[in-house]
Design a protein around this motif. Structure first.
Motif, mmCIF file in Angstrom:
data_model
loop_
_atom_site.group_PDB
_atom_site.id
_atom_site.type_symbol
_atom_site.label_atom_id
_atom_site.label_comp_id
_atom_site.label_asym_id
_atom_site.label_seq_id
_atom_site.Cartn_x
_atom_site.Cartn_y
_atom_site.Cartn_z
ATOM 1 N N ILE A 1 0.840 -1.208 0.000
ATOM 2 C CA ILE A 1 0.000 0.000 0.000
ATOM 3 C C ILE A 1 0.869 1.249 0.000
ATOM 4 O O ILE A 1 0.646 2.183 -0.772
ATOM 5 C CB ILE A 1 -0.961 0.003 1.216
ATOM 6 C CG1 ILE A 1 -2.069 -1.037 1.013
ATOM 7 C CG2 ILE A 1 -1.577 1.389 1.432
ATOM 8 C CD1 ILE A 1 -2.994 -1.215 2.204
ATOM 9 N N ALA B 1 2.607 1.691 -3.630
ATOM 10 C CA ALA B 1 1.885 1.565 -4.904
ATOM 11 C C ALA B 1 2.376 2.649 -5.864
ATOM 12 O O ALA B 1 2.588 3.792 -5.455
ATOM 13 C CB ALA B 1 0.393 1.695 -4.676
ATOM 14 N N SER C 1 1.155 4.379 -8.379
ATOM 15 C CA SER C 1 0.348 5.546 -8.770
ATOM 16 C C SER C 1 -0.727 5.711 -7.705
ATOM 17 O O SER C 1 -1.044 4.764 -6.972
ATOM 18 C CB SER C 1 -0.293 5.355 -10.145
ATOM 19 O OG SER C 1 -1.350 4.413 -10.066
ATOM 20 N N LEU C 2 -1.300 6.902 -7.634
ATOM 21 C CA LEU C 2 -2.317 7.130 -6.598
ATOM 22 C C LEU C 2 -3.577 6.326 -6.899
ATOM 23 O O LEU C 2 -4.262 5.864 -5.990
ATOM 24 C CB LEU C 2 -2.625 8.625 -6.471
ATOM 25 C CG LEU C 2 -1.445 9.490 -6.019
ATOM 26 C CD1 LEU C 2 -1.900 10.937 -5.841
ATOM 27 C CD2 LEU C 2 -0.805 8.982 -4.727
ATOM 28 N N ARG C 3 -3.868 6.137 -8.189
ATOM 29 C CA ARG C 3 -5.029 5.311 -8.539
ATOM 30 C C ARG C 3 -4.816 3.872 -8.046
ATOM 31 O O ARG C 3 -5.696 3.275 -7.436
ATOM 32 C CB ARG C 3 -5.232 5.339 -10.056
ATOM 33 C CG ARG C 3 -6.308 4.393 -10.534
ATOM 34 C CD ARG C 3 -6.605 4.574 -12.037
ATOM 35 N NE ARG C 3 -7.345 3.423 -12.530
ATOM 36 C CZ ARG C 3 -6.790 2.351 -13.088
ATOM 37 N NH1 ARG C 3 -5.479 2.286 -13.248
ATOM 38 N NH2 ARG C 3 -7.535 1.349 -13.498
ATOM 39 N N ARG C 4 -3.638 3.329 -8.290
ATOM 40 C CA ARG C 4 -3.350 1.965 -7.831
ATOM 41 C C ARG C 4 -3.361 1.891 -6.307
ATOM 42 O O ARG C 4 -3.768 0.892 -5.723
ATOM 43 C CB ARG C 4 -1.987 1.494 -8.358
ATOM 44 C CG ARG C 4 -1.944 1.242 -9.850
ATOM 45 C CD ARG C 4 -2.779 0.034 -10.234
ATOM 46 N NE ARG C 4 -2.729 -0.193 -11.664
ATOM 47 C CZ ARG C 4 -3.630 -0.900 -12.337
ATOM 48 N NH1 ARG C 4 -4.664 -1.450 -11.702
ATOM 49 N NH2 ARG C 4 -3.525 -1.072 -13.622
ATOM 50 N N LYS C 5 -2.883 2.930 -5.671
ATOM 51 C CA LYS C 5 -2.880 2.942 -4.200
ATOM 52 C C LYS C 5 -4.329 2.872 -3.692
ATOM 53 O O LYS C 5 -4.643 2.095 -2.782
ATOM 54 C CB LYS C 5 -2.184 4.197 -3.670
ATOM 55 C CG LYS C 5 -1.952 4.169 -2.153
ATOM 56 C CD LYS C 5 -1.494 5.531 -1.611
ATOM 57 C CE LYS C 5 -0.096 5.903 -2.026
ATOM 58 N NZ LYS C 5 0.952 5.139 -1.311
ATOM 59 N N ALA C 6 -5.208 3.657 -4.292
ATOM 60 C CA ALA C 6 -6.608 3.678 -3.849
ATOM 61 C C ALA C 6 -7.254 2.306 -4.069
ATOM 62 O O ALA C 6 -7.956 1.786 -3.195
ATOM 63 C CB ALA C 6 -7.380 4.763 -4.596
ATOM 64 N N MET D 1 -5.844 -0.159 -1.459
ATOM 65 C CA MET D 1 -6.396 0.067 -0.109
ATOM 66 C C MET D 1 -7.824 -0.466 -0.031
ATOM 67 O O MET D 1 -8.211 -1.105 0.950
ATOM 68 C CB MET D 1 -6.402 1.566 0.236
ATOM 69 C CG MET D 1 -5.040 2.100 0.629
ATOM 70 S SD MET D 1 -5.043 3.915 0.802
ATOM 71 C CE MET D 1 -5.775 4.110 2.428
ATOM 72 N N ALA D 2 -8.601 -0.225 -1.082
ATOM 73 C CA ALA D 2 -9.989 -0.682 -1.073
ATOM 74 C C ALA D 2 -10.046 -2.206 -1.081
ATOM 75 O O ALA D 2 -10.897 -2.821 -0.434
ATOM 76 C CB ALA D 2 -10.734 -0.117 -2.275
#
Lengths: 333, 248
Positions: A74, A77, A79-84, A87-88
């Motif tokens: 986490i 990750a 990119s921020l999209r991949r991080k989100a 996390m989800a």
């Protein structure tokens, strides 16, 4: 005992689940024969109850231990999209753990006891989570292969004879299917990216392929609990049938990804209408189950530490609730 | 559009991003499973706010930088977040003390920004105001339980509040008066009493004491951070920077 995401089998040298006795209540047998759902208030044979408690608890444990290998990425990750999305996804796994512990509680056990059994090593979780996540591509391989194998195992559980488990699995499977697609998409992006990204994707598939096949458990003739679970309508298909279904699904998907599966023996068998594949090394599986996998100690230490570090918080919450209940005007009904 | 405008938005974006990065640590480590879910939710909300704010800051800047360029390819000195959010938060009491302060500040801030003359900022704030109301409530519930729970939890909660307190003042640091005058930014002198009043009431209800401690040296908004931020960014950015130009 090893729970493989909705599968249940015993390693060599361990005692298999106690066989069913013939004194099963008539109402119970009638329900099973009519393909009906068994509900918590029905008269359940003890052996059926014990088998289900163990299977559901170990499934729940797998969900919460399964948070660790992905949680490991986490913070990193790419990119921020991949991080989100990640996390989800890990959050969903915590949610699956919650539904499953709640399903187990309908059988008269409680979550705290089940967690104690996990922490003391008396109940196990899926061996797949004892493998390390070494690169970002492992997030893709886990989604595609591990969640893919879990779906193959779990879709039949939506028709399991025990109602609360079957209903929990319907919700879980919907989310798993989303997880598998995002894993596939991670690998697809990597395999169509730079040469370094493609190599990363191939390496992850090479490492996760065989452990994913092991998730279905040992071969049918070496799976002492399977027959009883099938008779009880808990298990619907044999380990080998499910494994075959998974291989048949994965082979064309690997082609679509432009990645190879690390098994030179994979080929289409016209006569069988299935893919042939090489022999799985079950010695490795049993070693991992016995605690000798790459991450067994770390996974347990992480889990136990989180639980122990949180003890003062749970105690405080209980103390606060008691004080609130004791205050004048509190609803004591 | 001025650079001060882009910088203002970037500061708010970095607050949310760095806080989300810290929150993500808790997932698989929380005191109970429900809390893994809740902290993941809060982190996801913050990350969502960060992404829209970063994209907006990038467009105000006008140099073609998107959310990932700004998140992954800036160094410590270019980050504009307050120091409150960047320090480690591996203690549950610290996490809740900080969330109470930060989310209450965001709640007051976004309530004002929902009417900002910058329509994009107003849109982000209008959505986020509902999210942070939940964060405030969640933090409040825990601060009450821990403050008024056991002797140990009371002590730990007070220690945590004391540790966070010097970093509260930076949230109310000066903003370019032109931005406030133009109705783009919120006036920190208006936010300050509202935030401190709300936080103080929760602490009182939780049998905790509002600390009387001098503010820590500020500087986050100018890129002068604690030593902790460099490690946070090194971890967050390394993969992306190892593959420049790659898509994920």
């Amino acid at each position: 005992m090893a729970q493989v995401y909705g599968n249940d089998f015993t390693a060599p040298g361990e005692t298999p689940a106690r066989p069913a006795t013939s004194d099963e209540p008539e109402t119970f047998r009638a329900l099973l024969e009519g393909e009906g759902r068994v509900e918590p208030r029905d008269d359940l044979p003890d052996a059926y109850r014990r088998t289900l408690v163990r299977q559901i608890a170990q499934h729940a444990h797998s969900e919460i231990i399964g948070m660790q290998p992905e949680g490991n990425w986490i913070s990193r990750a790419p990119s921020l999209r991949r991080k989100a999305i990640l996390m989800a996804k890990v959050q969903d796994e915590a949610g699956h753990g919650l539904y499953l512990y709640a399903a187990a509680e309908t059988l008269g056990v409680d979550r705290a006891d089940l967690l104690d059994q996990l922490h003391s090593g008396r109940q196990k979780y899926s061996s797949i989570f004892n493998y390390p996540t070494l690169t970002w591509a492992d997030m893709g391989a886990i989604g595609w292969l591990v969640d893919g194998a879990a779906i193959v195992n779990q879709v039949p559980l939506c028709r399991c004879s025990y109602g609360p488990y079957a209903r929990a699995m319907i919700r879980v499977c919907k989310e798993e299917s989303f997880h598998q697609r995002q894993g596939f998409e991670i690998l697809h992006t990597l395999s169509h990216g730079t040469p370094a990204q493609k190599a990363m994707a191939q390496d992850a598939v090479d490492r996760y392929w065989w452990p994913s096949l092991m998730m279905f458990g040992p071969p049918d003739d070496d799976s002492p609990n399977s027959a009883q679970s099938m008779a009880w309508g808990i298990k619907r298909f044999s380990n080998d049938d499910l494994r075959q279904r998974f291989v048949d699904m994965a082979v064309p998907q690997a082609e679509a990804l432009g990645l190879t599966l690390p098994d030179p023996e994979i080929r289409w068998n016209e006569d069988r209408g299935h893919h042939d594949f090489g022999e799985v090394d079950f010695t490795e599986l049993f070693e991992v189950i016995k605690g000798n996998g790459p991450c067994n100690a770390e996974r347990m230490a992480h889990r136990v530490r989180a639980h122990e570090d949180g003890a003062w918080v749970r105690e405080a919450a209980n103390a606060y609730a008691d004080k609130q209940a004791a205050r004048p005007g509190a609803d004591v009904a | 559009m001025t650079n001060a405008h882009a910088d203002y938005v970037l500061g708010l974006a970095d607050d949310a991003l760095v806080s989300a990065q810290r929150m993500g640590w808790w997932i698989s480590r929380a005191p109970q499973l429900e809390e893994d879910v809740a902290l993941a939710n809060i982190g996801l909300d913050q990350l969502g706010q960060a992404r829209t704010l970063l994209a907006h800051a990038g467009s105000l800047e006008g140099e073609g930088r998107g959310e990932d360029d700004l998140a992954y390819f800036r160094d410590e000195r270019d980050f504009r977040n307050v120091k409150l959010v960047e320090r480690p938060q591996t203690d549950f009491a610290v996490t809740m003390a900080r969330l109470l302060v930060f989310a209450t500040w965001q709640a007051e801030l976004y309530a004002v920004l929902a009417h900002s003359s910058d329509p994009t900022l107003a849109g982000v704030a209008g959505k986020a105001v509902k999210e942070v109301a939940y964060h405030v409530d969640h933090a409040r519930q825990w601060v009450l339980r821990l403050g008024d729970g056991t002797d140990e939890s009371h002590l730990r909660m007070q220690v945590a509040v004391d540790a966070e307190w010097p970093f509260v003042e930076e949230l109310f640091g000066a903003v370019d008066p032109a931005l406030v005058a133009d109705g783009i930014a919120a006036d920190p002198t208006v936010l300050r009493p509202a935030v401190l009043g709300r936080v103080g009431r929760v602490l009182g209800e939780a049998t905790l004491t509002v600390p009387h401690l001098a503010p820590a040296v500020a500087g986050g908004r100018e890129g002068l951070h604690t030593e902790h931020l460099g490690f946070l960014l090194a971890e967050m950015q390394h993969l992306s920077r190892s593959h420049p130009g790659a898509s994920w």
